[in-house]
Scaffold this active site. Structure first.
Site, PDB file in Angstrom:
ATOM      1  CG  HIS A 308      51.301  67.991  55.016  1.00 19.16           C
ATOM      2  ND1 HIS A 308      51.948  68.171  56.215  1.00 19.16           N
ATOM      3  CD2 HIS A 308      52.170  67.372  54.196  1.00 19.16           C
ATOM      4  CE1 HIS A 308      53.168  67.682  56.108  1.00 19.16           C
ATOM      5  NE2 HIS A 308      53.326  67.194  54.907  1.00 19.16           N
ATOM      6  CG  ASP A 365      53.232  63.911  46.922  1.00 17.42           C
ATOM      7  OD1 ASP A 365      54.366  63.875  46.427  1.00 17.42           O
ATOM      8  OD2 ASP A 365      52.980  63.552  48.081  1.00 17.42           O
TER       9      ASP A 365
HETATM   10  N1  CMC Z   1      40.575  63.810  50.864  1.00 16.43           N
HETATM   11  C1  CMC Z   1      39.436  63.823  51.600  1.00 16.43           C
HETATM   12  N2  CMC Z   1      39.393  63.967  52.943  1.00 16.43           N
HETATM   13  C2  CMC Z   1      40.574  64.115  53.576  1.00 16.43           C
HETATM   14  C3  CMC Z   1      41.798  64.122  52.896  1.00 16.43           C
HETATM   15  C4  CMC Z   1      41.784  63.959  51.483  1.00 16.43           C
HETATM   16  N3  CMC Z   1      42.930  63.944  50.810  1.00 16.43           N
HETATM   17  N4  CMC Z   1      42.818  64.278  53.774  1.00 16.43           N
HETATM   18  C5  CMC Z   1      42.243  64.380  54.993  1.00 16.43           C
HETATM   19  N5  CMC Z   1      40.880  64.289  54.871  1.00 16.43           N
HETATM   20  C6  CMC Z   1      39.895  64.414  55.956  1.00 16.43           C
HETATM   21  C7  CMC Z   1      39.819  63.145  56.791  1.00 16.43           C
HETATM   22  O1  CMC Z   1      38.835  62.250  56.291  1.00 16.43           O
HETATM   23  C8  CMC Z   1      39.464  63.707  58.141  1.00 16.43           C
HETATM   24  O2  CMC Z   1      38.095  64.049  58.138  1.00 16.43           O
HETATM   25  P1  CMC Z   1      37.211  63.919  59.503  1.00 16.43           P
HETATM   26  O3  CMC Z   1      37.836  64.876  60.474  1.00 16.43           O
HETATM   27  O4  CMC Z   1      35.830  64.288  59.082  1.00 16.43           O
HETATM   28  O5  CMC Z   1      37.332  62.474  59.930  1.00 16.43           O
HETATM   29  C9  CMC Z   1      40.256  65.017  58.209  1.00 16.43           C
HETATM   30  O6  CMC Z   1      40.384  65.441  56.830  1.00 16.43           O
HETATM   31  C10 CMC Z   1      41.631  64.893  58.833  1.00 16.43           C
HETATM   32  O7  CMC Z   1      42.352  63.894  58.120  1.00 16.43           O
HETATM   33  P2  CMC Z   1      43.354  62.849  58.779  1.00 16.43           P
HETATM   34  O8  CMC Z   1      43.417  61.612  57.944  1.00 16.43           O
HETATM   35  O9  CMC Z   1      43.034  62.686  60.227  1.00 16.43           O
HETATM   36  O10 CMC Z   1      44.703  63.659  58.672  1.00 16.43           O
HETATM   37  P3  CMC Z   1      46.153  63.089  58.821  1.00 16.43           P
HETATM   38  O11 CMC Z   1      46.990  64.201  59.292  1.00 16.43           O
HETATM   39  O12 CMC Z   1      46.165  61.843  59.643  1.00 16.43           O
HETATM   40  O13 CMC Z   1      46.577  62.666  57.324  1.00 16.43           O
HETATM   41  C11 CMC Z   1      47.345  62.788  55.083  1.00 16.43           C
HETATM   42  C12 CMC Z   1      47.342  63.448  56.484  1.00 16.43           C
HETATM   43  C13 CMC Z   1      48.365  63.495  54.204  1.00 16.43           C
HETATM   44  C14 CMC Z   1      47.788  61.303  55.210  1.00 16.43           C
HETATM   45  C15 CMC Z   1      45.914  62.880  54.479  1.00 16.43           C
HETATM   46  O14 CMC Z   1      45.538  64.225  54.323  1.00 16.43           O
HETATM   47  C16 CMC Z   1      45.796  62.127  53.149  1.00 16.43           C
HETATM   48  O15 CMC Z   1      45.532  60.919  53.133  1.00 16.43           O
HETATM   49  N6  CMC Z   1      45.993  62.858  52.003  1.00 16.43           N
HETATM   50  C17 CMC Z   1      45.993  62.216  50.696  1.00 16.43           C
HETATM   51  C18 CMC Z   1      47.333  61.537  50.443  1.00 16.43           C
HETATM   52  C19 CMC Z   1      48.435  62.535  50.158  1.00 16.43           C
HETATM   53  O16 CMC Z   1      48.287  63.442  49.355  1.00 16.43           O
HETATM   54  N7  CMC Z   1      49.612  62.313  50.797  1.00 16.43           N
HETATM   55  C20 CMC Z   1      50.814  63.134  50.589  1.00 16.43           C
HETATM   56  C21 CMC Z   1      51.182  63.924  51.793  1.00 16.43           C
HETATM   57  S1  CMC Z   1      52.416  65.192  51.492  1.00 16.43           S
HETATM   58  C22 CMC Z   1      53.834  64.417  50.970  1.00 16.43           C
HETATM   59  C23 CMC Z   1      54.330  63.317  51.861  1.00 16.43           C
HETATM   60  O17 CMC Z   1      54.164  63.309  53.082  1.00 16.43           O
HETATM   61  O18 CMC Z   1      54.917  62.412  51.325  1.00 16.43           O
END
Ligand code: CMC
Length: 434
Positions: A308, A365
């Protein structure tokens, strides 16, 4: 007004500019950089908004490190245990939990607006039967503005209120219709003698040929899921609604834009994606292999329902859902191996250095899909349910923005990195490519 300031120094010229700090009641305060461009000729760059507050808001507070979520000062666990979804809706819309009289009045206002214009039924018939219900929702919610002309004047407080009531009231009806359309079953009209959650279940699961009465436990679980998804500060879909609203677009069009934004798998679409992922993993023996895929930067696979932008400890909504999933599954008599697999996946991932270092925890989720599946919703409906609940947050945030004195159209700038000025060459002189 805070006396705190921040000073910015140009390292080349030594010039200094001072900016005031806007204090929060809890959580980080912000440096007010509105005069920055006029003073310095420079912009700020923050594409994912990781350090940017796009507005001031009194609706929802999140402390990501402590795993805290509050609406108007009420803790989400307290609300989930001790109130109903419509009480939370009242709180978000008007600022406070309703007293007895306000509660009755608000519930009446919502429950008496649940029917949609009969002409909307024809709209549905234009969609393919295999259309994703979120695609239908984007279309029909936007189309509401062509049916309710008498509440489109955004500068009239009473019309704003009627639009808000209409949206909260009609969204479950439209959501249930999108399910019925997908299933090829007749639309079920709302019942005003039922609570919001009960009526929603009735419209989704009853058929004219049979009596349907959801158990009180099921109604309570539905209501709790709605509460947990009602609002979540300035997330992607809420920011979309605010940006659309800042151009003075009507509220129905703004909510349709929020639904479109919610659909993506990085946001609300994750609940559907979690179930698809669990199906793909199939068995707990395959978990290590999928964890490796999630860690591999060359593989687009991510652990859906994990991570998140704000929560770096635990998503409190996931905690509430995790603890209620057992009770709901027991009540429904469902012994779902997916739940076992989800728990196993969570415990292995939480021990893994990759997830520990990046503070990746289950989000809302991760468990909601399992409960919704047990309730009988097809996976395509999961994000639609999220949209039903979040409509309350979207419309409350929209109302707060419109009512804020001096709000302006949202118009971000950019750092241009395209070509500089060049002449248009006649066709015969343009170079060959490839
Ligand atoms: N699986 C594997 N690696 C992950 C994941 C994941 N679900 N989420 C983040 N990472 C890694 C990412 O690759 C990055 O690694 P590095 O620093 O080595 O490059 C690090 O963690 C930071 O991730 P980010 O993408 O920069 O983080 P963000 O804040 O931009 O994204 C997120 C947040 C929710 C989009 C992301 O964690 C994600 O894609 N999660 C899976 C989808 C999900 O469950 N979404 C629902 C969110 S909660 C409800 C809502 O908002 O609707």
């Amino acid at each position: 007004m805070s006396k705190k300031t921040f000073t910015l120094t140009n390292d080349q010229t030594g010039e200094n500019w001072t900016f005031p700090v806007v204090e929060s009641t809890q959580g980080p305060s912000a440096i007010d950089i509105r005069p920055l461009f006029a003073k310095t000729g420079h912009l700020t760059l923050d594409p994912g908004f990781t350090s940017t507050a796009s507005c001031s808001s009194g609706l929802t507070f999140i402390d990501g490190d402590e795993g805290i979520l509050q609406h108007r000062g009420y803790d989400i666990r307290d609300l989930a245990e001790n109130t109903s979804f419509l009480e939370v809706a009242h709180t978000l819309l008007y600022g406070d939990l309703p007293n007895r009289k306000e509660k009755e009045e608000f519930e009446k206002n919502i429950i008496y607006h649940t029917m949609v214009h009969e002409q909307i039924h024809h709209f549905f018939r234009g969609f393919r039967r295999d259309a994703h219900p979120m695609a239908i929702m984007c279309g029909v919610v936007g189309a509401l503005s062509s049916f309710y002309h008498d509440s489109l004047d955004i500068w009239d407080p009473r019309q704003r209120e009627i639009s808000a009531h209409r949206l909260i009231a009609k969204i479950p009806t439209l959501a249930a219709m999108s399910l019925k359309y997908m299933l090829g079953q007749p639309f079920v009209y709302p019942r005003n003698d039922m609570s919001y959650a009960e009526n929603f279940l009735h419209m989704c699961f009853s058929v004219p040929a049979e009596r349907y009465q959801p158990s009180p436990a099921l109604v309570k679980a539905m209501d709790k899921i709605l509460i947990l998804h009602a609002d979540h500060e300035q997330n992607a879909s809420t920011s979309t609604v605010r940006l659309a609203g800042s151009s003075q677009a009507n509220p129905f069009a703004c909510i349709a834009s929020g639904i479109a934004s919610l659909w993506g798998p990085a946001h609300g679409g994750a609940n559907q994606a979690v179930l698809e992922m669990l199906k793909q993993i199939g068995h707990k023996n395959n978990i290590p292999q999928y964890l490796e895929k999630a860690k591999d930067k060359d593989d687009p696979f991510r652990l859906m329902g994990f991570g998140h932008r704000v929560y770096k400890n635990y998503d409190p909504r996931a905690a509430v859902l995790k603890s209620s999933s057992d009770a709901v599954l027991d009540e429904l008599g469902v012994d779902d191996p997916m739940l076992e697999l989800a728990r196993e996946l969570e415990s292995i991932a939480l021990e893994d250095d990759y997830f520990i270092e990046r503070k990746l925890f289950p989000n809302v989720d991760f468990y909601s899909g399992i409960i919704l599946k047990a309730m009988g919703f097809p996976t395509e409906m999961f994000t639609v349910l999220f949209a039903v609940a979040r409509t309350v947050g979207w419309i409350s945030q929209w109302k707060e923005m419109i009512e804020e004195p001096g709000h302006r159209i949202g118009r971000p700038r950019q750092v241009y990195n395209g070509p500089t000025l060049r002449p248009v060459l006649p066709l015969k002189k343009r170079p060959a490519k490839g």
